[in-house]
Design a protein around this motif. Sequence first.
Motif, PDB file in Angstrom:
ATOM      1  N   THR A 193      69.874  20.462  59.135  1.00 38.54           N
ATOM      2  CA  THR A 193      69.886  20.374  60.596  1.00 38.54           C
ATOM      3  C   THR A 193      69.903  18.925  61.055  1.00 38.54           C
ATOM      4  OG1 THR A 193      68.681  22.460  60.843  1.00 38.54           O
ATOM      5  CG2 THR A 193      68.636  20.947  62.709  1.00 38.54           C
ATOM      6  N   GLU A 194      69.071  18.105  60.464  1.00 42.67           N
ATOM      7  CA  GLU A 194      68.994  16.695  60.857  1.00 42.67           C
ATOM      8  C   GLU A 194      70.323  15.996  60.617  1.00 42.67           C
ATOM      9  OE1 GLU A 194      67.265  13.229  62.362  1.00 42.67           O
ATOM     10  OE2 GLU A 194      66.583  15.319  62.403  1.00 42.67           O
ATOM     11  N   ALA A 195      70.950  16.253  59.479  1.00 47.39           N
ATOM     12  CA  ALA A 195      72.245  15.631  59.188  1.00 47.39           C
ATOM     13  C   ALA A 195      73.311  16.107  60.171  1.00 47.39           C
ATOM     14  CB  ALA A 195      72.662  15.944  57.753  1.00 47.39           C
ATOM     15  N   ALA A 196      73.266  17.391  60.527  1.00 46.56           N
ATOM     16  CA  ALA A 196      74.250  17.922  61.480  1.00 46.56           C
ATOM     17  C   ALA A 196      74.059  17.303  62.863  1.00 46.56           C
ATOM     18  CB  ALA A 196      74.124  19.443  61.553  1.00 46.56           C
ATOM     19  N   ASP A 221      70.666  16.457  73.006  1.00 43.04           N
ATOM     20  CA  ASP A 221      70.110  15.434  72.111  1.00 43.04           C
ATOM     21  C   ASP A 221      70.906  15.201  70.843  1.00 43.04           C
ATOM     22  OD1 ASP A 221      68.067  16.807  69.642  1.00 43.04           O
ATOM     23  OD2 ASP A 221      69.186  18.042  71.046  1.00 43.04           O
ATOM     24  N   GLY A 222      71.813  16.139  70.488  1.00 38.34           N
ATOM     25  CA  GLY A 222      72.477  16.031  69.192  1.00 38.34           C
ATOM     26  C   GLY A 222      73.958  15.762  69.273  1.00 38.34           C
ATOM     27  N   GLU A 246      63.158  23.061  66.501  1.00 33.79           N
ATOM     28  CA  GLU A 246      64.418  23.706  66.151  1.00 33.79           C
ATOM     29  C   GLU A 246      64.148  25.152  65.733  1.00 33.79           C
ATOM     30  OE1 GLU A 246      67.547  22.273  66.152  1.00 33.79           O
ATOM     31  OE2 GLU A 246      66.743  20.396  66.974  1.00 33.79           O
ATOM     32  N   VAL A 247      64.754  26.087  66.435  1.00 33.92           N
ATOM     33  CA  VAL A 247      64.507  27.510  66.179  1.00 33.92           C
ATOM     34  C   VAL A 247      64.881  27.900  64.756  1.00 33.92           C
ATOM     35  CG1 VAL A 247      65.322  29.834  66.744  1.00 33.92           C
ATOM     36  CG2 VAL A 247      64.603  28.280  68.573  1.00 33.92           C
ATOM     37  N   ILE A 248      65.994  27.387  64.279  1.00 35.85           N
ATOM     38  CA  ILE A 248      66.443  27.815  62.948  1.00 35.85           C
ATOM     39  C   ILE A 248      65.435  27.410  61.875  1.00 35.85           C
ATOM     40  CG2 ILE A 248      67.824  25.748  62.429  1.00 35.85           C
ATOM     41  CD1 ILE A 248      69.905  27.699  61.184  1.00 35.85           C
ATOM     42  N   GLU A 249      64.750  26.299  62.086  1.00 34.86           N
ATOM     43  CA  GLU A 249      63.730  25.878  61.130  1.00 34.86           C
ATOM     44  C   GLU A 249      62.509  26.788  61.218  1.00 34.86           C
ATOM     45  OE1 GLU A 249      62.966  21.727  61.750  1.00 34.86           O
ATOM     46  OE2 GLU A 249      65.103  21.211  61.653  1.00 34.86           O
ATOM     47  N   SER A 284      77.799  23.678  58.596  1.00 34.50           N
ATOM     48  CA  SER A 284      76.364  23.528  58.328  1.00 34.50           C
ATOM     49  C   SER A 284      75.580  24.727  58.862  1.00 34.50           C
ATOM     50  CB  SER A 284      75.839  22.238  58.955  1.00 34.50           C
ATOM     51  OG  SER A 284      75.769  22.333  60.366  1.00 34.50           O
ATOM     52  N   LEU A 285      76.003  25.267  60.017  1.00 37.89           N
ATOM     53  CA  LEU A 285      75.297  26.420  60.580  1.00 37.89           C
ATOM     54  C   LEU A 285      75.407  27.620  59.658  1.00 37.89           C
ATOM     55  CD1 LEU A 285      73.813  27.728  63.040  1.00 37.89           C
ATOM     56  CD2 LEU A 285      76.080  28.480  63.794  1.00 37.89           C
ATOM     57  N   ARG A 286      76.616  27.905  59.196  1.00 35.39           N
ATOM     58  CA  ARG A 286      76.802  29.081  58.327  1.00 35.39           C
ATOM     59  C   ARG A 286      76.012  28.922  57.031  1.00 35.39           C
ATOM     60  NH1 ARG A 286      80.434  32.554  60.378  1.00 35.39           N
ATOM     61  NH2 ARG A 286      81.964  31.780  61.909  1.00 35.39           N
ATOM     62  N   ALA A 287      75.949  27.698  56.522  1.00 37.06           N
ATOM     63  CA  ALA A 287      75.194  27.474  55.284  1.00 37.06           C
ATOM     64  C   ALA A 287      73.704  27.697  55.512  1.00 37.06           C
ATOM     65  CB  ALA A 287      75.450  26.061  54.775  1.00 37.06           C
ATOM     66  N   ARG A 288      73.201  27.253  56.640  1.00 33.48           N
ATOM     67  CA  ARG A 288      71.773  27.425  56.932  1.00 33.48           C
ATOM     68  C   ARG A 288      71.444  28.886  57.211  1.00 33.48           C
ATOM     69  NH1 ARG A 288      70.975  23.580  61.778  1.00 33.48           N
ATOM     70  NH2 ARG A 288      73.250  23.766  61.894  1.00 33.48           N
TER      71      ARG A 288
END
Length: 404
Positions: free
Chosen positions: A209-212, A337-338, A190-193, A222-226
Amino acid sequence: MADAPETLLITLTGRDRPGVTSSTLATLALAGVDVVDLEQIVLRGRLVLGLLVTAPADPAALRTAIEETARALEMSVEIESGSGDRPRRSRERAHVTVLGTPLKAAALAAVTRRIASAGANIDRIIRLARYPVTAFDLHVSGASPDVLRTELAAEAAAQGVDIAVQPENLLRRGMKLVVMDVDSTLIDGEVIEMIAAHAGCEEEVARVTEAAMRGELDFEESLRARVKLLAGVPASALDEVYESLHLNPGARTMVRTLRRLGYRFAIVSGGFSQITDRLAQDLGIHYARANELEIVDGVLTGNVVGEVVDRAGKARALREFAAELGLTEASTVAIGDGANDLDMLAAAGLGVAYNAKPAVRSAAHTAVNVPYLDTIMYLLGFTREEIEAADAEAGIVTPAPPLL
């Protein structure tokens, strides 16, 4: 005197050698028969040749001639007579693709039993690949693809194999747009990680990310929070992240092979355009859509610019790209996958859950749980031999398969 049979089924078996088919057909030509059906397979040097022909005026003479031909070829032969009437079959036909690593006889036996229990018949079996996965394409008639898909979903899980069921039609090889998710689909990870590692908050971002991806959180929220946690990371970190990316095995093979055949590709990501645009350029992918990180004075601000590419946005992108190419949604393949891929997978003619979360696997048209992205081509009817032959023509050397 009994009426002559309307058809004869002639089956020759033995060591494969040049001239078996031509010699047999020459004998049949002398008898003046018509060839109604013909099939031939070679397995480890052993040939099975089956011919269904109209019976001649003198079946006994033909039988003697075929037996003499078989003896000369050192082949065994069986000849069965019967009426020319063919059993009435359902118009509904399907391709059942079975993938395994390995693919055990017990698993295949269970799959074929399920097909029979659905009232369907297996008309033909073709091997698509023997490494690095084993793949077979079963041509099935007598049951609808929906019925077969339901019957075989449970068996796939029980046997630990992947099974795809598709209608038999021209679209199978004619699909012209492949739309892929990026994180954990086109690439490993995952790029964001990876970016978050530069901000010292990788574990926190990974949990969200996993929960999303499981669908437990609203994706945009969730994206904005990350992304907010990434504030202050230098933009140069994006170059480091890009250089560290690893494509999933088979990604380049799939793209270059299908591009030769006129396919178009798109990547649609909940990640970031600063990464996906470079991926598209590197791989020769025609379309890319993702979120844009805001960068001011060479530093990430913790915000995204413009509309977020979420679950609905991915499906919308697929439709827009297809329309631009003049294609219907049925002429598309989507891979993801998500949970945020679910609408895109549902919109496509073939939606493939690739090493996906359980909720995604159960909702998609089919699931692939092996780490090789090019196995998607087996679902489209291409064989490993065809793929390697195309590479050889382009001067790309494929490692020799293991000896079995």
